[in-house]
Design an enzyme around this catalytic site. Structure first.
Site, PDB file in Angstrom:
ATOM      1  CG  HIS A  32      -0.415  -0.071   2.539  1.00 41.66           C
ATOM      2  ND1 HIS A  32       0.417   0.895   3.035  1.00 41.66           N
ATOM      3  CD2 HIS A  32      -0.537  -0.993   3.540  1.00 41.66           C
ATOM      4  CE1 HIS A  32       0.770   0.615   4.276  1.00 41.66           C
ATOM      5  NE2 HIS A  32       0.208  -0.549   4.601  1.00 41.66           N
TER       6      HIS A  32
ATOM      7  CG  HIS B  22       3.994  -1.705   2.415  1.00 37.77           C
ATOM      8  ND1 HIS B  22       2.725  -2.138   2.159  1.00 37.77           N
ATOM      9  CD2 HIS B  22       4.259  -2.016   3.698  1.00 37.77           C
ATOM     10  CE1 HIS B  22       2.240  -2.719   3.249  1.00 37.77           C
ATOM     11  NE2 HIS B  22       3.144  -2.655   4.195  1.00 37.77           N
TER      12      HIS B  22
ATOM     13  CB  CYS C 191      -1.394  -2.926  20.889  1.00 37.36           C
ATOM     14  SG  CYS C 191      -0.170  -2.372  19.689  1.00 37.36           S
TER      15      CYS C 191
ATOM     16  CG  HIS D 268      -1.208  -3.611  15.767  1.00 38.71           C
ATOM     17  ND1 HIS D 268       0.064  -3.435  16.262  1.00 38.71           N
ATOM     18  CD2 HIS D 268      -1.064  -3.794  14.423  1.00 38.71           C
ATOM     19  CE1 HIS D 268       0.935  -3.516  15.275  1.00 38.71           C
ATOM     20  NE2 HIS D 268       0.290  -3.731  14.156  1.00 38.71           N
TER      21      HIS D 268
ATOM     22  CE  LYS E 176      -2.565   2.708  12.974  1.00 38.13           C
ATOM     23  NZ  LYS E 176      -2.475   2.191  14.317  1.00 38.13           N
TER      24      LYS E 176
HETATM   25  O1  ME8 Z   1       7.165  -3.956  10.183  1.00 42.25           O
HETATM   26  N1  ME8 Z   1       3.152   5.365   6.317  1.00 42.25           N
HETATM   27  O2  ME8 Z   1       6.736  -4.929   8.128  1.00 42.25           O
HETATM   28  P1  ME8 Z   1       5.441  -4.116   7.631  1.00 42.25           P
HETATM   29  C1  ME8 Z   1       4.449   5.258   5.985  1.00 42.25           C
HETATM   30  N2  ME8 Z   1       8.318  -6.921   8.705  1.00 42.25           N
HETATM   31  N3  ME8 Z   1       5.102   4.086   5.922  1.00 42.25           N
HETATM   32  C2  ME8 Z   1       4.423   2.969   6.203  1.00 42.25           C
HETATM   33  C3  ME8 Z   1       3.052   3.000   6.567  1.00 42.25           C
HETATM   34  C4  ME8 Z   1       2.413   4.281   6.608  1.00 42.25           C
HETATM   35  N4  ME8 Z   1       1.136   4.435   6.901  1.00 42.25           N
HETATM   36  N5  ME8 Z   1       2.646   1.744   6.769  1.00 42.25           N
HETATM   37  C5  ME8 Z   1       3.724   0.933   6.528  1.00 42.25           C
HETATM   38  C6  ME8 Z   1       7.375  -4.808   9.336  1.00 42.25           C
HETATM   39  N6  ME8 Z   1       4.791   1.669   6.179  1.00 42.25           N
HETATM   40  C7  ME8 Z   1       8.526  -5.782   9.511  1.00 42.25           C
HETATM   41  C8  ME8 Z   1       9.825  -5.081   9.161  1.00 42.25           C
HETATM   42  S1  ME8 Z   1      12.484  -5.052   8.833  1.00 42.25           S
HETATM   43  C9  ME8 Z   1      13.774  -5.984   9.309  1.00 42.25           C
HETATM   44  C10 ME8 Z   1      11.054  -5.918   9.338  1.00 42.25           C
HETATM   45  C11 ME8 Z   1       6.135   1.178   5.804  1.00 42.25           C
HETATM   46  O3  ME8 Z   1       4.938  -4.855   6.444  1.00 42.25           O
HETATM   47  C12 ME8 Z   1       7.187   1.719   6.760  1.00 42.25           C
HETATM   48  O4  ME8 Z   1       8.443   1.594   6.157  1.00 42.25           O
HETATM   49  O5  ME8 Z   1       4.515  -3.863   8.746  1.00 42.25           O
HETATM   50  C13 ME8 Z   1       7.074   0.738   7.898  1.00 42.25           C
HETATM   51  O6  ME8 Z   1       8.196   0.783   8.762  1.00 42.25           O
HETATM   52  C14 ME8 Z   1       6.964  -0.561   7.136  1.00 42.25           C
HETATM   53  O7  ME8 Z   1       6.162  -0.223   5.979  1.00 42.25           O
HETATM   54  C15 ME8 Z   1       6.312  -1.669   7.937  1.00 42.25           C
HETATM   55  O8  ME8 Z   1       6.052  -2.752   7.082  1.00 42.25           O
END
Ligand code: ME8
Length: 521
Positions: A19, A22, A144, A147, A298
């Site tokens: 999304h 990411h 949390c 979440h 969010k």
């Molecule tokens: O946390 N705004 O994976 P994840 C900006 N697997 N960036 C965002 C966002 C938002 N609303 N939502 C997600 C994990 N992101 C672990 C990481 S690393 C060794 C392991 C981006 O799929 C942002 O980079 O939940 C966030 O830190 C990441 O996606 C979390 O992706």
């Protein structure tokens, strides 16, 4: 600068489609990687998927599938989306890749052999969304914070990694290297966590197989699998062949992680300590950005406001979406996305400023110079100002990008374009062309040449940000191969490269004006 550059995105969980969030992180990393390649630095860009852990096991169970099937499907979704968006990654890593599994086991054994892992019964509140035990600071009203779900009370025997004894060392290191974690707000937040957080003790790094079997087996106890975060962070080492691969030697010291603020704690606390314990040097920077909200809410599956990057590409073109993401979030702060805001930004910057400059310059070149780059006369103050502003802008972009200030880098480039637009207004070659006469002719040729040159260097500067638009501009200027071997920031200082007489192409509008969405109009 010719040092190497190693840049990573987080590896994404395989429980949701890619999304806006990411996509943002990956766009930032792609832009940095493209920039550093153009700066002549051997660059390695890593992205991928994080596939183990309870989150994925939970999704698989709900759907009556195996975790492997779920992981394969979502990992493929990320990879094919990233390919369709043209991201220039060098490796797409999966935590189920055999070299990663072997690396995690090697590191677990190393830490175990060093006496840094112990076995203990533990009771705490676990959030499956975060995949970790929570501290008071992580909760509000018993839920949390991230979440909105009640954590589960868990009591079980597990393996723990001794991290608490390194907190003082870590605080000192962060104090001594002010840009290790940046921007500064996140450095301060990390120091506060280390100072104040009760419950931030040693790290539980195992899950009993009778509760969770989807993970990497501990090499020293076959009844347990590895905790997903311990597994995930190690991906950054797997990809460069720790401990003795040639890439490790070459790249590790130049490692920069880019993450969202939600995963600050594992990256700013667990990760440097693990590196220290295994005797590996620290990464160079941890770059932390804020969160995108959509329509002030969010981003969440239940709200259905996740914004698909492929839908945005189809509607607006990916360069335009990419531009808005990079431009409208100040790196480190939260930002709000609306489609009306996106359209307004595209219209103002890409259609009116950049696109219009390209159209009017090439239309006038067609009209007054037979569709060929004109032969300029001697430059005057105004021409010299543009020629001098270009390398100054390129140097600003360089400074900003090396600090991960992506929106500020774009502000600098678009400030330069404002200057070129003002220059054309002042010179008004369309008026001079009407007036006729030798002097007027020279003014037309000189000002159009200056505008064409300004577009050429703009194309070089925007190439890392707008990788499809830059070659399109150069093609219209009659120099389609100009990006090959082009160096940033140095080549922007070479003014007067465009050869007079080069045939140019008018072409359709690069970014046609978009009607604002009806409900917000
Ligand atoms: O946390 N705004 O994976 P994840 C900006 N697997 N960036 C965002 C966002 C938002 N609303 N939502 C997600 C994990 N992101 C672990 C990481 S690393 C060794 C392991 C981006 O799929 C942002 O980079 O939940 C966030 O830190 C990441 O996606 C979390 O992706």
């Amino acid at each position: 600068m010719t040092g190497a550059f190693y840049v990573t995105t987080p590896i994404y969980y395989v429980n949701a489609e890619p999304h806006i969030g990411h996509t943002y992180t990956t766009v930032v990393v792609d832009t940095l990687a493209r920039y550093h390649r153009m700066a002549g630095e051997p660059t390695f860009f890593l992205t991928g998927t994080d596939e183990h852990g309870e989150k994925v096991a939970e999704v698989a169970e709900q759907r009556g599938e195996t975790p492997t099937a779920v992981a394969d499907r979502y990992s493929k979704a990320f990879r094919s989306t990233w390919d369709e968006l043209g991201f220039s990654y060098d490796r797409f890593i999966r935590t189920t890749d055999p070299d990663h599994v072997a690396m995690v086991q090697l590191i677990l054994q190393k830490v175990y052999d060093a006496g840094e892992i112990y076995f203990q019964e533990y009771e705490g509140l676990y959030c499956v969304g975060c995949e970790r035990f929570l501290t008071e600071r992580d909760m509000a009203d018993g839920l949390c914070r991230d979440h909105d779900r009640a954590p589960e009370r868990r009591k079980e025997s597990n393996y723990f990694f001794r991290i608490a004894k390194h907190f003082n060392w870590l605080s000192d290191t962060i104090e001594k290297h002010p840009d290790f974690i940046r921007p500064p707000g996140f450095r301060k937040e990390t120091l506060a966590m280390l100072r104040e957080e009760s419950g931030l003790g040693d790290l539980c790094i195992s899950r009993p197989k009778d509760r969770l079997s989807w993970g990497i087996e501990l090499p020293f106890d076959g009844d347990y699998v590895c905790y997903v975060w311990f597994d995930a962070l190690i991906n950054y080492l797997t990809a460069v062949g720790y401990p003795d691969g040639p890439d490790f030697e070459r790249l590790w010291g130049a490692a920069e992680h880019v993450i969202g603020k939600d995963i600050l704690k594992p990256h700013a606390i667990f990760w440097p300590i693990l590196l220290r314990v295994i005797g590996a040097p620290l990464f160079r920077h941890l770059n932390v950005h804020g969160h995108w909200n959509v329509d002030k809410r969010k981003v969440s599956k239940s709200l259905g406001n996740m914004i698909s990057p492929l839908a945005m590409k189809q509607r607006y073109g990916f360069d335009a979406f990419r531009y808005v993401l990079l431009r409208d979030m100040v790196f480190g702060l939260d930002a709000n996305f609306t489609e009306a805001g996106l359209v307004a930004r595209i219209n103002a910057d890409l259609a009116n400023n950049l696109g219009n400059l390209v159209s009017r310059t090439l239309n006038m070149t067609a009209r007054y110079s037979g569709g060929r780059v004109p032969q300029p006369g001697a430059p005057d103050d105004l021409e010299n100002e543009i020629a001098e502003a270009a390398p100054r802008t390129a140097a600003q972009v360089d400074r900003h990008l090396r600090r991960c200030e992506v929106s500020r880098a774009l502000e600098a480039i678009f400030g330069f374009l404002d200057g070129v637009n003002r220059y054309l207004e002042t010179r008004a070659p369309w008026k001079a062309a009407r007036d006729g006469g030798e002097e007027a002719k020279r003014l037309v040729s000189t000002s159009l040449y200056t505008a064409c040159e300004a577009l050429r260097v703009t194309a070089l500067m925007i190439a890392p940000f707008l990788p499809a638009t830059a070659p399109a501009i150069l093609e219209r200027l009659g120099i389609p191969g100009a990006l090959e071997g082009a160096r940033l920031p140095d080549d922007v200082a070479r003014w007067g490269v465009l050869a007079p007489g080069t045939p140019t192409v008018k072409g359709p509008a690069l970014f046609p004006r978009i009607e604002p969405p009806a409900e917000d109009a």
